[in-house]
Motif scaffolding. Structure first.
Motif, PDB file in Angstrom:
ATOM      1  N   VAL A 275       0.834  -1.198   0.000  1.00 51.27           N
ATOM      2  CA  VAL A 275       0.000   0.000   0.000  1.00 51.27           C
ATOM      3  C   VAL A 275       0.868   1.248   0.000  1.00 51.27           C
ATOM      4  CG1 VAL A 275      -1.747   1.329   1.245  1.00 51.27           C
ATOM      5  CG2 VAL A 275      -1.921  -1.159   1.113  1.00 51.27           C
ATOM      6  N   VAL A 276       0.553   2.173  -0.900  1.00 51.82           N
ATOM      7  CA  VAL A 276       1.228   3.463  -1.005  1.00 51.82           C
ATOM      8  C   VAL A 276       0.240   4.535  -0.572  1.00 51.82           C
ATOM      9  CG1 VAL A 276       2.415   5.052  -2.560  1.00 51.82           C
ATOM     10  CG2 VAL A 276       2.637   2.590  -2.893  1.00 51.82           C
ATOM     11  N   ALA A 277       0.732   5.568   0.071  1.00 45.91           N
ATOM     12  CA  ALA A 277      -0.147   6.548   0.710  1.00 45.91           C
ATOM     13  C   ALA A 277      -1.038   7.301  -0.267  1.00 45.91           C
ATOM     14  CB  ALA A 277       0.680   7.529   1.531  1.00 45.91           C
TER      15      ALA A 277
ATOM     16  N   SER B 249      -0.211  10.110  -6.183  1.00 46.32           N
ATOM     17  CA  SER B 249       0.953  10.889  -6.612  1.00 46.32           C
ATOM     18  C   SER B 249       2.255  10.217  -6.187  1.00 46.32           C
ATOM     19  CB  SER B 249       0.880  12.307  -6.052  1.00 46.32           C
ATOM     20  OG  SER B 249       0.813  12.291  -4.632  1.00 46.32           O
ATOM     21  N   GLU B 250       2.273   9.646  -5.002  1.00 46.06           N
ATOM     22  CA  GLU B 250       3.466   8.928  -4.544  1.00 46.06           C
ATOM     23  C   GLU B 250       3.678   7.655  -5.360  1.00 46.06           C
ATOM     24  OE1 GLU B 250       5.047   6.639  -0.501  1.00 46.06           O
ATOM     25  OE2 GLU B 250       3.544   8.242  -0.329  1.00 46.06           O
ATOM     26  N   ALA B 251       2.583   7.006  -5.733  1.00 44.62           N
ATOM     27  CA  ALA B 251       2.676   5.743  -6.461  1.00 44.62           C
ATOM     28  C   ALA B 251       3.274   5.920  -7.847  1.00 44.62           C
ATOM     29  CB  ALA B 251       1.293   5.102  -6.562  1.00 44.62           C
ATOM     30  N   VAL B 252       3.043   7.075  -8.487  1.00 41.59           N
ATOM     31  CA  VAL B 252       3.541   7.292  -9.855  1.00 41.59           C
ATOM     32  C   VAL B 252       4.745   8.232  -9.889  1.00 41.59           C
ATOM     33  CG1 VAL B 252       1.227   6.916 -10.780  1.00 41.59           C
ATOM     34  CG2 VAL B 252       2.013   9.257 -10.350  1.00 41.59           C
ATOM     35  N   ALA B 253       5.310   8.528  -8.731  1.00 37.36           N
ATOM     36  CA  ALA B 253       6.372   9.536  -8.651  1.00 37.36           C
ATOM     37  C   ALA B 253       7.606   9.180  -9.465  1.00 37.36           C
ATOM     38  CB  ALA B 253       6.759   9.760  -7.189  1.00 37.36           C
TER      39      ALA B 253
ATOM     40  N   VAL C  20       6.258  -2.801 -13.438  1.00 37.00           N
ATOM     41  CA  VAL C  20       5.810  -2.240 -12.159  1.00 37.00           C
ATOM     42  C   VAL C  20       4.320  -1.923 -12.327  1.00 37.00           C
ATOM     43  CG1 VAL C  20       5.993  -0.350 -10.508  1.00 37.00           C
ATOM     44  CG2 VAL C  20       8.058  -1.248 -11.611  1.00 37.00           C
ATOM     45  N   THR C  21       3.478  -2.649 -11.636  1.00 43.44           N
ATOM     46  CA  THR C  21       2.032  -2.478 -11.768  1.00 43.44           C
ATOM     47  C   THR C  21       1.475  -1.777 -10.542  1.00 43.44           C
ATOM     48  OG1 THR C  21       1.751  -4.372 -13.228  1.00 43.44           O
ATOM     49  CG2 THR C  21      -0.167  -3.698 -11.950  1.00 43.44           C
ATOM     50  N   ILE C  22       0.701  -0.730 -10.810  1.00 44.91           N
ATOM     51  CA  ILE C  22       0.103   0.077  -9.746  1.00 44.91           C
ATOM     52  C   ILE C  22      -1.410  -0.059  -9.845  1.00 44.91           C
ATOM     53  CG2 ILE C  22       0.019   2.355  -8.679  1.00 44.91           C
ATOM     54  CD1 ILE C  22       2.488   3.072 -10.444  1.00 44.91           C
TER      55      ILE C  22
ATOM     56  N   ARG D   7       2.294  -2.061  -6.332  1.00 45.62           N
ATOM     57  CA  ARG D   7       1.829  -0.954  -5.505  1.00 45.62           C
ATOM     58  C   ARG D   7       0.307  -0.900  -5.503  1.00 45.62           C
ATOM     59  NH1 ARG D   7       5.964   3.332  -8.465  1.00 45.62           N
ATOM     60  NH2 ARG D   7       7.848   2.111  -8.045  1.00 45.62           N
ATOM     61  N   VAL D   8      -0.253  -0.570  -4.349  1.00 44.08           N
ATOM     62  CA  VAL D   8      -1.707  -0.473  -4.190  1.00 44.08           C
ATOM     63  C   VAL D   8      -2.051   0.885  -3.597  1.00 44.08           C
ATOM     64  CG1 VAL D   8      -3.746  -1.429  -3.044  1.00 44.08           C
ATOM     65  CG2 VAL D   8      -1.937  -2.971  -3.862  1.00 44.08           C
ATOM     66  N   VAL D   9      -3.020   1.562  -4.204  1.00 43.73           N
ATOM     67  CA  VAL D   9      -3.494   2.852  -3.707  1.00 43.73           C
ATOM     68  C   VAL D   9      -4.972   2.733  -3.368  1.00 43.73           C
ATOM     69  CG1 VAL D   9      -3.854   5.287  -4.244  1.00 43.73           C
ATOM     70  CG2 VAL D   9      -1.829   4.106  -5.115  1.00 43.73           C
TER      71      VAL D   9
END
Length: 259
Positions: free
Chosen positions: A4-6, A9-13, A202-204, A230-232
């Motif tokens: 989990v990413v907060a 925007s952080e996930a695609v930074a 890299v899959t978000i 990554r999970v948002v």
């Protein structure tokens, strides 16, 4: 294991200019709107996009397209996206148009580590023979055309060789996900999302509902977390903000006729 990413925007930074990007969705269904908006806000440009279509009703990938952030699209449907058609015919964007089933299988093959496969789809057409306009010039002439592909015969029938697709990143949307990245999609919103997720290095994933590990029965998992990095978690407002492309309502007379 907690992926989990907060925030989106952080996930695609770390998505750079010129990145290759697979994006799930079909029309307005199952589109990772929050992640696309985060890319737009980050100013990322020159993207090489693989997706069924390129947004609709000024949403989804249309946000990046209209801003001139997409350099090339590999897809199977232009549809009613007039801006997409304008950029393509005006030589502002390159488009590799392929059969929809071929796109799905190329994504799946890439995700499974299969470099190429043979299919009958496109044999005897410009898809196999080459010559499809990939890019037009300002004068309307074809600047870049598709090359011919290998065609082989198996048991008396011809098949064309298609390459598997892998990309730097993949953006998808799911109805439910856990912290390990296991995903569940809702009905038609499943569409290209699992295949897109498989193709990304890299899959978000943006998820409408985030649950703890064990909160999804194993038999209910549509995409295992091994494909997701990554999970948002979407906010309640983002989760229910779903547009309708074509709204059709029936009249009392219509209902009386059917009854």
């Amino acid at each position: 294991m907690d992926k989990v990413v907060a925030s989106a925007s952080e996930a695609v930074a770390d998505v750079p200019d010129g990145a290759s990007l697979t994006v799930g969705g079909f029309g307005l269904s199952g589109v990772p709107e929050a992640l696309i908006q985060a890319l737009y806000d980050a100013g990322v440009t020159g993207l090489d996009v693989f997706s069924n279509n390129c947004g609709a009703l000024e949403s989804g990938l249309a946000v990046l397209l209209t801003a001139g952030r997409i350099a090339r699209v590999t897809g199977s449907y232009i549809g009613g996206n007039k801006e997409f058609a304008r950029q393509y015919l005006g030589g502002e964007i390159e488009l590799e148009l392929i059969p929809q089933g071929t796109l799905a299988e190329r994504l799946r093959a890439g995700g499974c580590g299969i470099p190429a496969f043979y299919t009958p789809a496109g044999v005897g057409t410009l898809v196999a023979d080459g010559g499809l306009p990939w890019r037009y010039g300002a004068d309307g002439g074809v600047v870049v055309a598709s090359p011919p592909k290998e065609v082989r015969e198996f048991d008396g029938d011809e098949y064309v060789l298609e390459r598997g697709i892998t990309t730097d990143f993949a953006l998808v949307r799911a109805a439910k996900g856990d912290r390990h990245g296991n995903l569940v999609f809702n009905k038609s919103a499943r569409n290209f999302n699992p295949l897109a997720a498989m193709a990304g290095r890299v899959t978000i994933a943006e998820v409408e509902e985030l649950v703890e590990p064990g909160g999804i029965e194993p038999d209910q998992v549509h995409l295992p977390g091994i494909f997701v990095q990554r999970v948002v978690a979407l906010t309640a407002e983002q989760a229910v903000d779903k547009k309708i492309e074509n709204l059709t309502v029936s009249t009392r007379e219509d209902r009386e006729v059917r009854s």
